[in-house]
Design a protein around this motif. Sequence first.
Motif, PDB file in Angstrom:
ATOM      1  N   GLU A 104       0.835  -1.200   0.000  1.00 37.22           N
ATOM      2  CA  GLU A 104       0.000   0.000   0.000  1.00 37.22           C
ATOM      3  C   GLU A 104       0.871   1.252   0.000  1.00 37.22           C
ATOM      4  OE1 GLU A 104      -2.146  -0.651   3.616  1.00 37.22           O
ATOM      5  OE2 GLU A 104      -3.617  -1.952   2.650  1.00 37.22           O
ATOM      6  N   ASN A 105       0.318   2.328  -0.544  1.00 39.90           N
ATOM      7  CA  ASN A 105       1.002   3.629  -0.581  1.00 39.90           C
ATOM      8  C   ASN A 105       2.453   3.487  -1.061  1.00 39.90           C
ATOM      9  OD1 ASN A 105      -1.269   5.005   0.423  1.00 39.90           O
ATOM     10  ND2 ASN A 105      -0.736   4.364   2.487  1.00 39.90           N
ATOM     11  N   VAL A 106       2.608   2.905  -2.213  1.00 42.53           N
ATOM     12  CA  VAL A 106       3.932   2.639  -2.775  1.00 42.53           C
ATOM     13  C   VAL A 106       4.476   3.915  -3.415  1.00 42.53           C
ATOM     14  CG1 VAL A 106       5.236   1.229  -4.405  1.00 42.53           C
ATOM     15  CG2 VAL A 106       3.265   0.248  -3.200  1.00 42.53           C
ATOM     16  N   LEU A 107       5.678   4.304  -3.004  1.00 40.39           N
ATOM     17  CA  LEU A 107       6.373   5.461  -3.574  1.00 40.39           C
ATOM     18  C   LEU A 107       7.715   5.000  -4.114  1.00 40.39           C
ATOM     19  CD1 LEU A 107       5.721   8.036  -0.719  1.00 40.39           C
ATOM     20  CD2 LEU A 107       4.518   7.858  -2.896  1.00 40.39           C
ATOM     21  N   ILE A 108       8.055   5.459  -5.307  1.00 40.72           N
ATOM     22  CA  ILE A 108       9.340   5.107  -5.920  1.00 40.72           C
ATOM     23  C   ILE A 108       9.933   6.374  -6.511  1.00 40.72           C
ATOM     24  CG2 ILE A 108      10.521   3.728  -7.679  1.00 40.72           C
ATOM     25  CD1 ILE A 108       8.070   1.809  -7.540  1.00 40.72           C
ATOM     26  N   THR A 109      11.193   6.652  -6.160  1.00 40.16           N
ATOM     27  CA  THR A 109      11.923   7.722  -6.837  1.00 40.16           C
ATOM     28  C   THR A 109      12.985   7.067  -7.712  1.00 40.16           C
ATOM     29  OG1 THR A 109      13.532   8.004  -5.061  1.00 40.16           O
ATOM     30  CG2 THR A 109      11.579   9.397  -4.995  1.00 40.16           C
ATOM     31  N   SER A 110      13.224   7.655  -8.853  1.00 38.01           N
ATOM     32  CA  SER A 110      14.240   7.111  -9.752  1.00 38.01           C
ATOM     33  C   SER A 110      15.163   8.231 -10.211  1.00 38.01           C
ATOM     34  CB  SER A 110      13.580   6.442 -10.964  1.00 38.01           C
ATOM     35  OG  SER A 110      12.874   7.371 -11.738  1.00 38.01           O
ATOM     36  N   LYS A 111      16.436   7.859 -10.372  1.00 40.42           N
ATOM     37  CA  LYS A 111      17.409   8.818 -10.904  1.00 40.42           C
ATOM     38  C   LYS A 111      18.600   8.046 -11.450  1.00 40.42           C
ATOM     39  CE  LYS A 111      19.839   9.665  -6.531  1.00 40.42           C
ATOM     40  NZ  LYS A 111      20.254  10.698  -5.581  1.00 40.42           N
ATOM     41  N   GLY A 112      19.321   8.702 -12.329  1.00 44.51           N
ATOM     42  CA  GLY A 112      20.548   8.153 -12.871  1.00 44.51           C
ATOM     43  C   GLY A 112      21.692   9.095 -12.556  1.00 44.51           C
ATOM     44  N   TYR A 113      22.864   8.513 -12.321  1.00 43.61           N
ATOM     45  CA  TYR A 113      24.038   9.338 -12.035  1.00 43.61           C
ATOM     46  C   TYR A 113      25.299   8.546 -12.346  1.00 43.61           C
ATOM     47  CZ  TYR A 113      23.899   6.579  -7.742  1.00 43.61           C
ATOM     48  OH  TYR A 113      23.854   5.532  -6.848  1.00 43.61           O
ATOM     49  N   GLU A 143      18.089   3.497 -23.274  1.00 48.29           N
ATOM     50  CA  GLU A 143      19.304   2.675 -23.329  1.00 48.29           C
ATOM     51  C   GLU A 143      20.571   3.502 -23.077  1.00 48.29           C
ATOM     52  OE1 GLU A 143      20.242  -1.154 -26.185  1.00 48.29           O
ATOM     53  OE2 GLU A 143      19.105   0.510 -26.997  1.00 48.29           O
ATOM     54  N   GLN A 144      20.533   4.788 -23.365  1.00 45.10           N
ATOM     55  CA  GLN A 144      21.700   5.649 -23.156  1.00 45.10           C
ATOM     56  C   GLN A 144      22.053   5.797 -21.685  1.00 45.10           C
ATOM     57  OE1 GLN A 144      21.389   9.376 -25.233  1.00 45.10           O
ATOM     58  NE2 GLN A 144      20.634   8.397 -27.090  1.00 45.10           N
ATOM     59  N   THR A 145      21.122   5.500 -20.779  1.00 41.19           N
ATOM     60  CA  THR A 145      21.405   5.612 -19.343  1.00 41.19           C
ATOM     61  C   THR A 145      21.998   4.329 -18.757  1.00 41.19           C
ATOM     62  OG1 THR A 145      19.208   4.888 -18.624  1.00 41.19           O
ATOM     63  CG2 THR A 145      19.518   7.255 -19.024  1.00 41.19           C
ATOM     64  N   PHE A 146      22.133   3.272 -19.552  1.00 38.49           N
ATOM     65  CA  PHE A 146      22.656   2.006 -19.033  1.00 38.49           C
ATOM     66  C   PHE A 146      24.114   2.113 -18.588  1.00 38.49           C
ATOM     67  CE2 PHE A 146      19.473  -0.887 -21.495  1.00 38.49           C
ATOM     68  CZ  PHE A 146      18.436  -0.337 -20.767  1.00 38.49           C
ATOM     69  N   GLY A 147      24.831   3.119 -19.035  1.00 42.37           N
ATOM     70  CA  GLY A 147      26.206   3.350 -18.604  1.00 42.37           C
ATOM     71  C   GLY A 147      26.292   4.100 -17.281  1.00 42.37           C
ATOM     72  N   LEU A 148      25.147   4.449 -16.717  1.00 48.08           N
ATOM     73  CA  LEU A 148      25.085   5.172 -15.437  1.00 48.08           C
ATOM     74  C   LEU A 148      24.578   4.236 -14.344  1.00 48.08           C
ATOM     75  CD1 LEU A 148      23.248   8.412 -16.646  1.00 48.08           C
ATOM     76  CD2 LEU A 148      25.712   8.109 -16.339  1.00 48.08           C
ATOM     77  N   ASN A 149      24.681   4.682 -13.090  1.00 52.38           N
ATOM     78  CA  ASN A 149      23.977   4.016 -11.999  1.00 52.38           C
ATOM     79  C   ASN A 149      22.517   4.435 -12.121  1.00 52.38           C
ATOM     80  OD1 ASN A 149      26.225   2.866 -10.356  1.00 52.38           O
ATOM     81  ND2 ASN A 149      26.837   5.012 -10.278  1.00 52.38           N
ATOM     82  N   ASN A 150      21.620   3.473 -12.172  1.00 51.52           N
ATOM     83  CA  ASN A 150      20.187   3.756 -12.216  1.00 51.52           C
ATOM     84  C   ASN A 150      19.592   3.324 -10.890  1.00 51.52           C
ATOM     85  OD1 ASN A 150      19.365   4.719 -15.039  1.00 51.52           O
ATOM     86  ND2 ASN A 150      20.805   3.060 -15.442  1.00 51.52           N
ATOM     87  N   GLU A 151      19.174   4.311 -10.087  1.00 49.95           N
ATOM     88  CA  GLU A 151      18.736   4.075  -8.713  1.00 49.95           C
ATOM     89  C   GLU A 151      17.225   4.201  -8.594  1.00 49.95           C
ATOM     90  OE1 GLU A 151      20.857   6.091  -5.383  1.00 49.95           O
ATOM     91  OE2 GLU A 151      18.883   6.975  -5.035  1.00 49.95           O
ATOM     92  N   TYR A 152      16.634   3.233  -7.904  1.00 55.18           N
ATOM     93  CA  TYR A 152      15.205   3.230  -7.606  1.00 55.18           C
ATOM     94  C   TYR A 152      15.050   3.059  -6.102  1.00 55.18           C
ATOM     95  CZ  TYR A 152      14.745   2.856 -12.558  1.00 55.18           C
ATOM     96  OH  TYR A 152      14.844   3.119 -13.900  1.00 55.18           O
ATOM     97  N   TRP A 153      14.482   4.072  -5.460  1.00 60.41           N
ATOM     98  CA  TRP A 153      14.284   4.029  -4.013  1.00 60.41           C
ATOM     99  C   TRP A 153      12.805   3.787  -3.766  1.00 60.41           C
ATOM    100  CZ3 TRP A 153      17.329   7.540  -0.250  1.00 60.41           C
ATOM    101  CH2 TRP A 153      17.143   7.093   1.057  1.00 60.41           C
ATOM    102  N   LEU A 154      12.523   2.650  -3.129  1.00 58.10           N
ATOM    103  CA  LEU A 154      11.166   2.169  -2.921  1.00 58.10           C
ATOM    104  C   LEU A 154      10.751   2.316  -1.465  1.00 58.10           C
ATOM    105  CD1 LEU A 154       8.660   0.315  -3.643  1.00 58.10           C
ATOM    106  CD2 LEU A 154      10.161  -1.606  -3.092  1.00 58.10           C
ATOM    107  N   SER A 155       9.536   2.808  -1.234  1.00 56.59           N
ATOM    108  CA  SER A 155       8.924   2.833   0.101  1.00 56.59           C
ATOM    109  C   SER A 155       7.497   2.339  -0.047  1.00 56.59           C
ATOM    110  CB  SER A 155       8.889   4.244   0.685  1.00 56.59           C
ATOM    111  OG  SER A 155      10.174   4.738   0.876  1.00 56.59           O
TER     112      SER A 155
END
Length: 134
Positions: free
Chosen positions: A42-51, A84-96
């Motif tokens: 329930e109340n699922v929150l996900i933030t995503s970013k690449g770096y 696909e261009q972001t596959f060379g980066l860290n792709n972070e997904y923070w789940l709550s």
Amino acid sequence: MIKDLHPNVVKDIAIAVALESESVESKVWYVYIINLKNETLENVLITSKGYGEKDGEQVKTSVLRHSFPIIEPNTYKLIEPIDEQTFGLNNEYWLSYYIGKEIFDKKFIFLPESIIDNNFIKLPVVNKPGVMIR
């Protein structure tokens, strides 16, 4: 005090990058959350970013936020398309998320160059080829 807190460990939840379709010109990729539990999230929150670093320079993508009121047991939800261009980066997904009154959270990070054919599996529930972090 902190030693008295019960750690809420995230189990049976996965973030997956799936190959949706493929043509001579391009490939289409999507990111999914997969609930492998027998409980509703329930109340699922996900933030995503690449770096990371690309061509010798530090790169950061925009932070995107996604929410789902519920995710039923043994189902999945589409989080976002991924380039696909972001596959060379860290792709972070923070789940709550919540189960009842308990909150859980976990950070999932696809490391640079980890989304490759050699790491593909058949994703559970989604039934597509891709890379998954549990």
